[in-house]
Design a protein around this motif. Structure first.
Motif, PDB file in Angstrom:
ATOM      1  N   UNK A  19       0.841  -1.194   0.000  1.00 44.40           N
ATOM      2  CA  UNK A  19       0.000   0.000   0.000  1.00 44.40           C
ATOM      3  C   UNK A  19       0.883   1.253   0.000  1.00 44.40           C
ATOM      4  N   UNK A  20       0.321   2.369  -0.425  1.00 48.19           N
ATOM      5  CA  UNK A  20       1.063   3.632  -0.527  1.00 48.19           C
ATOM      6  C   UNK A  20       1.597   4.111   0.826  1.00 48.19           C
ATOM      7  N   UNK A  21       0.922   3.745   1.913  1.00 44.64           N
ATOM      8  CA  UNK A  21       1.346   4.194   3.240  1.00 44.64           C
ATOM      9  C   UNK A  21       2.413   3.300   3.878  1.00 44.64           C
ATOM     10  N   UNK A  22       2.918   2.313   3.122  1.00 44.46           N
ATOM     11  CA  UNK A  22       3.956   1.423   3.638  1.00 44.46           C
ATOM     12  C   UNK A  22       3.432   0.159   4.291  1.00 44.46           C
ATOM     13  N   UNK A  49      -0.922  -8.260  17.078  1.00 46.11           N
ATOM     14  CA  UNK A  49      -0.021  -9.410  17.133  1.00 46.11           C
ATOM     15  C   UNK A  49       1.185  -9.178  16.220  1.00 46.11           C
ATOM     16  N   UNK A  50       2.360  -9.509  16.716  1.00 45.50           N
ATOM     17  CA  UNK A  50       3.580  -9.424  15.920  1.00 45.50           C
ATOM     18  C   UNK A  50       3.854 -10.798  15.333  1.00 45.50           C
ATOM     19  N   UNK A  74       7.499 -10.556   8.149  1.00 45.98           N
ATOM     20  CA  UNK A  74       7.415 -10.226   9.569  1.00 45.98           C
ATOM     21  C   UNK A  74       6.778  -8.855   9.722  1.00 45.98           C
ATOM     22  N   UNK A  75       6.086  -8.659  10.847  1.00 44.36           N
ATOM     23  CA  UNK A  75       5.500  -7.359  11.109  1.00 44.36           C
ATOM     24  C   UNK A  75       4.350  -7.450  12.089  1.00 44.36           C
ATOM     25  N   UNK A 105       4.798  -3.989   7.849  1.00 40.76           N
ATOM     26  CA  UNK A 105       5.894  -4.952   7.715  1.00 40.76           C
ATOM     27  C   UNK A 105       7.187  -4.460   8.375  1.00 40.76           C
ATOM     28  N   UNK A 106       7.950  -5.412   8.901  1.00 34.63           N
ATOM     29  CA  UNK A 106       9.240  -5.113   9.521  1.00 34.63           C
ATOM     30  C   UNK A 106      10.370  -5.285   8.520  1.00 34.63           C
TER      31      UNK A 106
END
Length: 126
Positions: A19-22, A49-50, A74-75, A105-106
């Motif tokens: 998405x545009x917002x990351x 939740x991670x 991950x995220x 996302x991480x």
């Protein structure tokens, strides 16, 4: 088989939309819903939740079988689509419109497959 070019994919049949917002939006592919048949139940991860990449975090159940759904990256889960819990069959109707959850996302999406690579992956499974 519908495989939109603007998405990324996993070998375990999840799709990922940047998405545009990351953030990223995640669901199961058309191939996956077709293989499962008529979906009757969806269990989603909890907001907050991670997740680790590849972690089993959701379940889709059909009249034929239950199948785990895995985190493609991950995220942190930032939203879930309660509409698919209430109407699992919506995934059968349009797997790419019936998203399951959204994540912050991480990591980047470099490890995911392009549409072309995913098409080759599913062709090898037939």
């Amino acid at each position: 088989m519908n495989v939109p070019e603007n998405l990324k994919y996993t070998a375990s049949h999840e799709w990922v939309k940047a998405e545009a917002d990351g953030t990223v939006t995640i669901g199961i592919t058309d191939f996956a819903q077709d293989a499962l048949g008529d979906l009757v139940f969806v269990d989603l991860p909890e907001v907050g939740r991670t997740l680790s990449a590849g972690e089993n975090c959701a379940v889709v159940e059909s009249v034929k079988a239950a199948s785990d759904v895995y985190a493609p990256v991950a995220g942190e889960v930032i939203a879930v689509n309660d509409a698919v819990k209430d109407a699992p069959e919506s995934i059968n109707g349009d797997a790419f419109a019936a998203w399951m959850w959204k994540m912050k996302p991480a990591a980047d999406l470099a490890s995911l497959m392009s549409a072309e690579a995913y098409k080759q992956n599913i062709a090898a499974q037939k």
